[in-house]
Design a protein around this motif. Structure first.
Motif, PDB file in Angstrom:
ATOM      1  N   VAL A 233       0.822  -1.120  -0.169  1.00 51.42           N
ATOM      2  CA  VAL A 233       0.007  -0.037  -0.018  1.00 51.42           C
ATOM      3  C   VAL A 233       0.876   1.232  -0.018  1.00 51.42           C
ATOM      4  O   VAL A 233       0.566   2.276  -0.955  1.00 51.42           O
ATOM      5  CB  VAL A 233      -0.944   0.046   1.319  1.00 51.42           C
ATOM      6  CG1 VAL A 233      -1.685   1.426   1.455  1.00 51.42           C
ATOM      7  CG2 VAL A 233      -1.883  -1.353   1.456  1.00 51.42           C
ATOM      8  N   ASP A 234       1.980   1.134   0.923  1.00 48.02           N
ATOM      9  CA  ASP A 234       2.790   2.284   0.827  1.00 48.02           C
ATOM     10  C   ASP A 234       3.475   2.665  -0.666  1.00 48.02           C
ATOM     11  O   ASP A 234       3.651   3.569  -0.999  1.00 48.02           O
ATOM     12  CB  ASP A 234       4.031   2.158   1.849  1.00 48.02           C
ATOM     13  CG  ASP A 234       3.487   1.981   3.130  1.00 48.02           C
ATOM     14  OD1 ASP A 234       2.784   2.932   3.672  1.00 48.02           O
ATOM     15  OD2 ASP A 234       3.732   0.963   3.925  1.00 48.02           O
ATOM     16  N   THR A 235       4.023   1.275  -1.244  1.00 49.49           N
ATOM     17  CA  THR A 235       4.897   1.429  -2.246  1.00 49.49           C
ATOM     18  C   THR A 235       3.803   2.237  -3.456  1.00 49.49           C
ATOM     19  O   THR A 235       4.370   2.999  -4.331  1.00 49.49           O
ATOM     20  CB  THR A 235       5.207   0.100  -2.603  1.00 49.49           C
ATOM     21  OG1 THR A 235       5.950  -0.383  -1.753  1.00 49.49           O
ATOM     22  CG2 THR A 235       6.034   0.136  -4.151  1.00 49.49           C
ATOM     23  N   ALA A 236       2.584   1.466  -3.530  1.00 51.17           N
ATOM     24  CA  ALA A 236       1.744   2.093  -4.735  1.00 51.17           C
ATOM     25  C   ALA A 236       1.171   3.493  -4.291  1.00 51.17           C
ATOM     26  O   ALA A 236       1.204   4.225  -5.256  1.00 51.17           O
ATOM     27  CB  ALA A 236       0.558   1.211  -4.607  1.00 51.17           C
ATOM     28  N   PHE A 237       1.217   3.726  -3.194  1.00 46.63           N
ATOM     29  CA  PHE A 237       0.900   5.417  -2.942  1.00 46.63           C
ATOM     30  C   PHE A 237       2.008   6.189  -3.604  1.00 46.63           C
ATOM     31  O   PHE A 237       1.737   7.123  -4.150  1.00 46.63           O
ATOM     32  CB  PHE A 237       0.592   5.414  -1.326  1.00 46.63           C
ATOM     33  CG  PHE A 237       0.548   7.211  -1.000  1.00 46.63           C
ATOM     34  CD1 PHE A 237      -0.510   7.698  -1.220  1.00 46.63           C
ATOM     35  CD2 PHE A 237       1.708   7.762  -0.332  1.00 46.63           C
ATOM     36  CE1 PHE A 237      -0.757   9.199  -0.701  1.00 46.63           C
ATOM     37  CE2 PHE A 237       1.337   9.117  -0.266  1.00 46.63           C
ATOM     38  CZ  PHE A 237       0.400   9.878  -0.240  1.00 46.63           C
ATOM     39  N   VAL A 238       3.142   5.777  -3.090  1.00 44.79           N
ATOM     40  CA  VAL A 238       4.415   6.732  -3.349  1.00 44.79           C
ATOM     41  C   VAL A 238       4.574   6.732  -5.007  1.00 44.79           C
ATOM     42  O   VAL A 238       4.654   7.983  -5.637  1.00 44.79           O
ATOM     43  CB  VAL A 238       5.547   6.236  -2.792  1.00 44.79           C
ATOM     44  CG1 VAL A 238       6.796   6.920  -3.470  1.00 44.79           C
ATOM     45  CG2 VAL A 238       5.571   6.349  -1.156  1.00 44.79           C
ATOM     46  N   GLN A 239       4.397   5.631  -5.549  1.00 45.82           N
ATOM     47  CA  GLN A 239       4.530   5.701  -7.057  1.00 45.82           C
ATOM     48  C   GLN A 239       3.427   6.439  -7.695  1.00 45.82           C
ATOM     49  O   GLN A 239       3.594   7.069  -8.604  1.00 45.82           O
ATOM     50  CB  GLN A 239       4.503   4.190  -7.532  1.00 45.82           C
ATOM     51  CG  GLN A 239       5.610   3.227  -7.302  1.00 45.82           C
ATOM     52  CD  GLN A 239       5.553   1.734  -7.427  1.00 45.82           C
ATOM     53  OE1 GLN A 239       4.383   1.293  -7.370  1.00 45.82           O
ATOM     54  NE2 GLN A 239       6.565   1.110  -7.756  1.00 45.82           N
TER      55      GLN A 239
END
Length: 224
Positions: A79-85
């Motif tokens: 979830v963190d990774t997708a948000f940042v990307q």
């Protein structure tokens, strides 16, 4: 917002191999789902000599990395990774709109506000990209459909904004950027609920506060 606070990302970072996943938004149904797979730490490579600090009153000792318990690598999730990307792409469109204002906006206050938006979001992109680089994660994921992110404007709307001038531009800009900011707040809310990384949590929270403030400033201009 004090842009300098975005320039500091403290702490040593352990290189990770991230699990796949993305936050997906459906334009038709408005549903959001997220993968919550957790990344695993990389343990490859031969042991190296390290100095391990002792507890208060004790001396440090020399050992090798094979004898030191690894740091907890589960500080972020998909979830963190997708948000940042995805927020990088989201910000890029906001900057595209804001950079149109100096030559098109009729309202001086709107031009100034758009300039501050552009500067702040460029700094935020630098912070987001650094977060990914430190974790050896890609800047984007081909599985993400940026067009369906909350608040994203269509190519036709961007073209109409580009062609507008004066009061017409001002009205379109405030309407479009307000929707764009509200979409960013939705995305920030999602990662605050489902993410696990403290730094991403801080970024999302500060972003939501700042964009709420900018929405209020745009409404105060009364150009619509």
């Amino acid at each position: 917002m004090d842009s300098r606070r975005w320039l500091t990302i403290g702490g040593a970072v352990v290189a990770l191999v991230a699990a796949g996943g993305a936050i997906a938004w459906s334009r038709s149904g408005g549903e959001r789902s997220a993968s919550t797979e957790r990344p695993q730490a990389s343990t490859s490579g031969p042991p190296v000599t390290v100095i391990q600090p002792g507890r208060p009153g004790e001396s440090a000792k020399v050992t090798d990395s094979g004898q030191v318990a690894p740091l907890d690598a589960s500080t972020y999730n998909a979830v963190d990774t997708a948000f940042v990307q995805m927020m990088i792409a989201h910000h890029q469109q906001a900057i595209q709109m804001a950079d149109l204002a100096p030559q098109r906006a009729g309202n001086t206050q709107l031009r100034n506000l758009a300039e501050r938006m552009s500067i702040a979001q460029k700094i935020e992109i630098d912070v987001l990209e650094a977060w990914l680089q430190e974790r050896r994660l890609p800047a984007n994921d081909p599985s993400h459909n940026h067009a369906t992110m909350p608040g994203m404007q269509t190519p036709e709307a961007i073209a109409a904004l580009t062609a507008a001038r004066g009061a017409d531009f001002d009205k379109r800009f405030v309407t479009m950027m307000t929707a764009h900011h509200e979409g960013a707040r939705v995305m920030a809310g999602d990662v605050l609920k489902g993410g696990t990384d403290q730094r991403v949590n801080e970024i999302a929270n500060e972003m939501a506060v700042e964009q709420t403030s900018e929405i209020r400033r745009m409404r105060d201009l009364k150009v619509t």
